[in-house]
Design an enzyme around this catalytic site. Structure first.
Site, PDB file in Angstrom:
ATOM      1  N   HIS A   2       0.871  -1.182   0.000  1.00 33.20           N
ATOM      2  CA  HIS A   2       0.000   0.000   0.000  1.00 33.20           C
ATOM      3  C   HIS A   2       0.902   1.225   0.000  1.00 33.20           C
ATOM      4  CE1 HIS A   2      -3.576  -2.435   1.767  1.00 33.20           C
ATOM      5  NE2 HIS A   2      -3.652  -2.360   0.457  1.00 33.20           N
ATOM      6  N   SER A   3       0.837   1.996  -1.061  1.00 32.87           N
ATOM      7  CA  SER A   3       1.883   2.977  -1.353  1.00 32.87           C
ATOM      8  C   SER A   3       2.000   4.101  -0.340  1.00 32.87           C
ATOM      9  CB  SER A   3       1.654   3.559  -2.754  1.00 32.87           C
ATOM     10  OG  SER A   3       0.316   3.951  -2.941  1.00 32.87           O
ATOM     11  N   ARG A   4       0.904   4.455   0.329  1.00 29.42           N
ATOM     12  CA  ARG A   4       0.946   5.593   1.253  1.00 29.42           C
ATOM     13  C   ARG A   4       1.593   5.262   2.592  1.00 29.42           C
ATOM     14  NH1 ARG A   4      -5.601   5.770   2.045  1.00 29.42           N
ATOM     15  NH2 ARG A   4      -5.876   3.833   3.219  1.00 29.42           N
ATOM     16  N   ASN A  35      -3.836  -5.559  -1.977  1.00 33.05           N
ATOM     17  CA  ASN A  35      -4.014  -6.521  -0.900  1.00 33.05           C
ATOM     18  C   ASN A  35      -5.461  -7.017  -0.803  1.00 33.05           C
ATOM     19  OD1 ASN A  35      -2.633  -8.104   1.018  1.00 33.05           O
ATOM     20  ND2 ASN A  35      -3.560  -6.927   2.686  1.00 33.05           N
ATOM     21  N   HIS A  73       2.742  -3.616   6.721  1.00 31.10           N
ATOM     22  CA  HIS A  73       1.851  -2.485   6.475  1.00 31.10           C
ATOM     23  C   HIS A  73       1.971  -1.480   7.607  1.00 31.10           C
ATOM     24  CE1 HIS A  73      -0.852  -4.481   3.370  1.00 31.10           C
ATOM     25  NE2 HIS A  73      -0.148  -5.505   3.820  1.00 31.10           N
ATOM     26  N   SER A  74       1.270  -0.372   7.480  1.00 29.78           N
ATOM     27  CA  SER A  74       1.023   0.534   8.600  1.00 29.78           C
ATOM     28  C   SER A  74      -0.361   1.138   8.372  1.00 29.78           C
ATOM     29  CB  SER A  74       2.077   1.654   8.667  1.00 29.78           C
ATOM     30  OG  SER A  74       1.877   2.615   7.629  1.00 29.78           O
ATOM     31  N   TYR A  75      -1.054   1.508   9.411  1.00 30.84           N
ATOM     32  CA  TYR A  75      -0.679   1.619  10.785  1.00 30.84           C
ATOM     33  C   TYR A  75      -1.683   0.884  11.659  1.00 30.84           C
ATOM     34  CZ  TYR A  75      -4.399   5.146  10.816  1.00 30.84           C
ATOM     35  OH  TYR A  75      -5.610   5.780  10.674  1.00 30.84           O
ATOM     36  N   TYR A  95     -10.290  -6.479  11.001  1.00 34.37           N
ATOM     37  CA  TYR A  95     -11.537  -6.492  10.248  1.00 34.37           C
ATOM     38  C   TYR A  95     -11.532  -7.674   9.283  1.00 34.37           C
ATOM     39  CZ  TYR A  95      -8.378  -3.559   7.380  1.00 34.37           C
ATOM     40  OH  TYR A  95      -7.294  -3.051   6.711  1.00 34.37           O
ATOM     41  N   GLU A 134       1.135  -4.432  11.109  1.00 29.66           N
ATOM     42  CA  GLU A 134       0.712  -3.040  10.961  1.00 29.66           C
ATOM     43  C   GLU A 134       1.594  -2.246  11.909  1.00 29.66           C
ATOM     44  OE1 GLU A 134      -1.457  -1.674   8.937  1.00 29.66           O
ATOM     45  OE2 GLU A 134      -2.710  -3.315   8.209  1.00 29.66           O
TER      46      GLU A 134
END
Length: 333
Positions: free
Chosen positions: A93-95, A168, A220-222, A272, A294
């Site tokens: 996830h690019s951000r 994802n 990943h984050s966050y 989730y 995360e």
């Protein structure tokens, strides 16, 4: 909760501009791991790391992104063919900039600790580590040039003005199910079909062809979580007891460094429901030790985590990664 997003954006941009005026690093010792870097800077770092450590590190291009960028994977190996292996990816996830920054730090940590840290050295004497630092390069570049909070790939969706697929939600595991979207404008759009995105398909093909991965870790984050499958169903995986014990120990050790508190458990129970996720796919391919992190924080800064937290985030995550990798080494299957 972010109180002033624009202020964080301005501060981050100012830091990037100031760093751009600094002399380019001549080697990976000069590289500044405490700030965020552009795609081009990370590509340059990878080339320097390989050039400096040719007997330990090689660069593999496993595919090409939609916009034509290389999908580079760093292979850390002491020799042999098709050895038991560990997969780590950051930045799908690019951000989630702290993940690519941490991945860069991990790469340097591996070459620094090999031959010095007995646990890592033992792992690399028997296993290979594959690290994809920028898993979604088109999206990552877009976060630098157009929209900082872009998440998806950049492949157009025919007949729709909205661009991109959530990489994802694009994996061939309960594809299109609950926790993903059929709406191309959604951040969780699963795509027209499983593995439609080259960024996903390249990993799936590489891992499947290799046939000897023992751990698959996607970062990943966050939210400060360490999770294992499943995301799409509440049915426990058959190895839940082992994965739960390992996750518990890993988050304990992670927290021992700076006191950062992580929760752990299966994806569906901890965060989730999500279908089409990478670690659910990996687990169903027989890769028992499938985990997703995360990273920091829990929402104060979110995706805009200040650069002054990069090093501490990477250091504490590395402690947990070492627990997982050592478990893979100590418990062959």
């Amino acid at each position: 909760m972010i109180e002033d997003l624009q202020l964080l954006l301005d501060q981050e941009e100012a830091g990037m501009k100031a760093a751009a005026n600094v002399t380019k690093p001549r080697n990976t010792d000069d590289f500044d791991y405490s700030r965020y870097h552009t795609l081009e800077e990370i590509y340059s770092f990878q080339d320097m790391l390989v050039a400096e450590n040719p007997r330990l590190v090689s660069k593999i291009r496993i595919g090409i992104s939609y916009e034509g960028r290389p999908l580079n994977v760093l292979k850390f190996s002491t020799g042999g063919t098709n050895r038991p292996a560990i997969w780590i990816d950051t930045g799908i996830h690019s951000r989630e900039w702290v993940t690519q920054a941490s991945g860069t730090w991990f790469a340097k940590k591996i070459v620094t600790d090999f031959g010095r840290n007995s646990t890592l050295t033992a792992i690399l004497n028997e296993m290979d580590i594959f690290l994809e630092i920028v898993t979604n390069p088109d999206g990552f570049r877009y976060t630098h040039t157009n929209y900082r909070l872009w998440r998806k790939t950049r492949k157009p969706n025919p007949g729709n003005r909205c661009v991109g697929v959530d990489p994802n939600r694009n994996w061939n595991v309960n594809f299109g199910g609950a926790g993903s979207s059929r709406n191309p404008c959604s951040d969780t759009y699963a795509g027209p079909r499983a593995h439609s995105e080259s960024e996903v398909r390249s990993i799936a093909d590489f891992v499947t062809a290799h046939r000897n991965f023992k751990a698959f870790i996607s970062i990943h984050s966050y939210s400060q979580l360490l999770m294992y499958p499943y995301g799409y169903t509440r049915t426990p995986v058959r190895d839940q007891a082992e994965l739960g014990r390992l996750a518990r120990n890993a988050v304990r050790d992670l927290g021992s460094l700076y006191g950062t508190r992580y929760n752990y458990g299966s994806i569906i129970n901890v965060i989730y429901q999500a279908s089409g996720g990478s670690i659910d796919w990996a687990y169903n391919q027989g890769i028992k030790l499938s985990f997703t992190f995360e990273l920091r924080d829990t929402g104060r800064f979110g995706f805009m985590l200040p650069a002054n937290q990069i090093i501490h985030t990477a250091e504490e995550t590395w402690v947990a990664l070492m627990d997982i990798m050592d478990h893979a080494y100590q418990n062959p299957y």
